[in-house]
Write an enzyme that holds these catalytic residues in place. Structure first.
Site, PDB file in Angstrom:
ATOM      1  N   THR A 165      -3.749  -0.091  13.164  1.00 35.51           N
ATOM      2  CA  THR A 165      -4.973  -0.682  13.704  1.00 35.51           C
ATOM      3  C   THR A 165      -4.589  -1.883  14.567  1.00 35.51           C
ATOM      4  O   THR A 165      -4.011  -2.845  14.059  1.00 35.51           O
ATOM      5  CB  THR A 165      -5.884  -1.123  12.544  1.00 35.51           C
ATOM      6  OG1 THR A 165      -6.129   0.018  11.713  1.00 35.51           O
ATOM      7  CG2 THR A 165      -7.191  -1.700  13.044  1.00 35.51           C
ATOM      8  N   GLY A 203     -21.077  -4.834  -5.904  1.00 36.24           N
ATOM      9  CA  GLY A 203     -19.913  -5.084  -6.749  1.00 36.24           C
ATOM     10  C   GLY A 203     -19.343  -6.461  -6.514  1.00 36.24           C
ATOM     11  O   GLY A 203     -20.049  -7.375  -6.086  1.00 36.24           O
ATOM     12  N   CYS A 261      -7.297  -3.466   4.667  1.00 36.31           N
ATOM     13  CA  CYS A 261      -7.948  -3.196   5.960  1.00 36.31           C
ATOM     14  C   CYS A 261      -9.189  -4.040   6.231  1.00 36.31           C
ATOM     15  O   CYS A 261      -9.194  -4.847   7.158  1.00 36.31           O
ATOM     16  CB  CYS A 261      -8.308  -1.723   6.058  1.00 36.31           C
ATOM     17  SG  CYS A 261      -6.848  -0.712   6.171  1.00 36.31           S
ATOM     18  N   LYS A 307      -9.269  -0.952  -5.400  1.00 33.89           N
ATOM     19  CA  LYS A 307     -10.197   0.130  -5.723  1.00 33.89           C
ATOM     20  C   LYS A 307      -9.471   1.144  -6.599  1.00 33.89           C
ATOM     21  O   LYS A 307      -8.244   1.067  -6.730  1.00 33.89           O
ATOM     22  CB  LYS A 307     -10.753   0.760  -4.454  1.00 33.89           C
ATOM     23  CG  LYS A 307      -9.747   1.468  -3.597  1.00 33.89           C
ATOM     24  CD  LYS A 307     -10.519   2.115  -2.483  1.00 33.89           C
ATOM     25  CE  LYS A 307      -9.655   2.900  -1.562  1.00 33.89           C
ATOM     26  NZ  LYS A 307     -10.398   3.592  -0.561  1.00 33.89           N
ATOM     27  N   ARG A 349      -3.589  -5.617  -2.334  1.00 33.74           N
ATOM     28  CA  ARG A 349      -3.728  -6.553  -1.211  1.00 33.74           C
ATOM     29  C   ARG A 349      -5.187  -7.011  -1.081  1.00 33.74           C
ATOM     30  O   ARG A 349      -6.091  -6.195  -0.991  1.00 33.74           O
ATOM     31  CB  ARG A 349      -3.239  -5.891   0.078  1.00 33.74           C
ATOM     32  CG  ARG A 349      -1.723  -5.760   0.088  1.00 33.74           C
ATOM     33  CD  ARG A 349      -1.225  -5.062   1.312  1.00 33.74           C
ATOM     34  NE  ARG A 349      -1.526  -3.646   1.308  1.00 33.74           N
ATOM     35  CZ  ARG A 349      -1.105  -2.800   2.251  1.00 33.74           C
ATOM     36  NH1 ARG A 349      -0.393  -3.241   3.257  1.00 33.74           N
ATOM     37  NH2 ARG A 349      -1.406  -1.517   2.188  1.00 33.74           N
TER      38      ARG A 349
END
Ligand code: NAD
Length: 447
Positions: A125, A260, A267, A327, A334
């Site tokens: 990216t 949450g 990212c 997750k 990170r």
């Protein structure tokens, strides 16, 4: 030789890209500066956890279709296409392009050794303009060859989600190819011909922007529902019902509407920061993007407040944190919300014990001896005054609540991901607090 593809950067994206390209029938040469990762791949051991990856490595390594090297130039010289998948981290909020630049130099050295046309696809990216202003000039300078004649360059952003990466790569919503040389575009299209998908063709900088716009939108959606969740709590409303109902509106859709403790990972946070910084460099103030980031910066601390609100004072309390990866189905920590949560708990004097099904080794590098590490969720809960669920791993959603209650000193359950049914928690004797949920707890408590 012309079926070989070099994948430069053996991170989450490069790893999955290479495995999937092998599945599509190519010979894949991974190149990375990290000799440890390279050696693992050559020994047939997955260097990164991703569901299904080890099996794919074993299959394609045994068939002789996968190898890894620290010599990028050689990998490029042996291949007809190279994918750049090196990291593009944050450096004081801006994108750090040093890895991209060094990869481009090594690619140039490899292209110098080739007599025929080679295509470089930038999958990392990168901020709009990077491919035209940095990647192409660097390759031209080190190879002594000419873009558009001796080699071509495309931008091919990646949209995979860690934990679901192989499926996402093989079944994308769309494949974006940015190009300025038709021949290069055709080569990359042919590489993906085994994948059924819409192909969006653009110029180079538009393809770069599409990735940022995509991530910025997802980040805004998460911060949006988190802000609504926090407001719901103040009005005794369950955000889950609100999210469900608005998600049924096809203009909104239900994805990324789970309240949450905030988004993390490699990212969304850094891409949002990089886009904000790039916009500011052009004297534009992106207030919406900044708001999404601000909400996210505070959101992890909300669960600490919920714990505090029940326990009164966290000093000396034993708090079990379940879930450290940013997750489920990944070991990636990170910018994980767990980091902020654990640090805030420690700052407030709590004694912290942590558990994660995959990320314990990474956690040890981050927290060292400041926390205790439990081998099972129940061991983490033993003697704890409070349990905070931070990552929505399936095994936490299926936690045997009565056993959990039995081993804990105090029955306080803070559900940072809303994966436990509050009624079941209350029936098991818990005082339940969840993001975007306040009212029912007290009803349950008095029941
Ligand atoms: P990562 O940090 O996990 O891995 C990058 C790898 O590149 C490291 O192993 C590093 O040693 C290697 N590297 C760095 N410089 C190198 C060089 N010059 N030559 C060879 N190897 C080099 O990165 P990641 O998470 O896979 O992300 C890669 C890119 O893809 C980033 O731009 C990221 O924003 C983007 N992206 C990531 C995801 C994701 O879910 N992780 C999804 C889509 C896009």
């Amino acid at each position: 030789m012309e079926r070989s593809i070099a994948v430069i950067g053996l991170g989450y994206v490069g790893w999955v890209t290479g495995l999937c390209l092998a599945d599509l029938g190519f010979k894949v040469i991974f190149a990375d500066l990290d000799a440890g990762k390279v050696e693992l791949v050559n020994q047939g051991v997955a260097p990164i956890y991703e569901p299904g990856a080890q099996e794919m490595l074993t299959k394609h390594k045994n068939a002789g279709n996968i190898k890894a090297t620290t010599n990028t130039a050689k990998a490029v010289a042996e291949s007809f296409v190279s994918f750049i998948t090196v990291g593009t981290p944050s450096l004081n909020g801006e994108i750090d392009l040093r890895w991209v630049e060094s990869a481009a130099k090594d690619i140039g050295a490899g292209i110098a050794e080739r007599d025929d046309y080679h295509v470089v696809a930038v999958k990392s990216t990168v901020i709009p303009g990077t491919t035209e202003e940095l990647v192409i000039p660097t390759i031209e300078a080190t190879s002594g060859k000419v873009e558009g004649k001796d080699f071509g360059v495309c931008v091919n952003p990646e949209f995979l989600r860690e934990g679901n990466a192989i499926r996402d790569f093989m079944n994308p919503d769309r494949i974006v190819i940015g190009y300025r040389d038709e021949k290069a575009c055709k080569v990359i299209e042919s590489v993906f011909s085994g994948i059924k998908s819409i192909i969006v063709k653009t110029d180079l900088r538009t393809a770069e922007m599409i990735k940022y716009a995509n991530n910025a939108f997802l980040a805004m959606k998460i911060s949006f529902i988190n802000e609504i969740a926090n407001i719901c709590e103040l009005f005794d409303i369950d955000v889950k019902q609100v999210a469900y109902a608005i998600g049924l509106d096809f203009r909104i859709n239900p994805e990324f509407l789970r309240a949450g403790c905030g988004f993390g990972g490699s990212c969304l946070p850094k891409d949002l920061r990089a886009l904000i910084s790039a916009a500011r460099s052009k004297n534009y103030n992106p207030v919406l993007l900044e708001a999404a980031l601000n909400v996210n910066n505070k959101q992890p601390l909300w669960v600490v407040e919920l714990a505090d609100s029940v326990l009164g004072d966290l000093r000396g309390k034993k708090v079990a944190v379940l879930g450290l990866a940013f997750k489920p189905e990944t070991d990636d920590m990170r910018e994980a919300p767990s980091i902020k949560i654990v640090r805030a708990l420690l700052e407030r004097g709590a004694e912290v014990v942590v558990h994660d099904p995959k990320a314990m080794e990474k956690a040890k590098e981050i927290f060292g001896k400041a926390v205790d590490y439990a081998e099972t969720p129940l061991n983490a809960l033993r003697g704890a005054d409070c349990c905070i669920i931070v990552t929505e791993w399936k095994e936490y959603a299926e936690l045997p609540l009565s056993d959990a209650r039995r081993v804990m000193r105090r029955p306080v359950l803070v559900d940072g991901r809303r994966i436990i049914d509050p009624a079941k928690a209350a029936n098991a004797g818990f005082i339940y607090r969840g993001i975007g949920w306040r009212k029912v707890l007290d009803e349950f408590r008095s029941a």
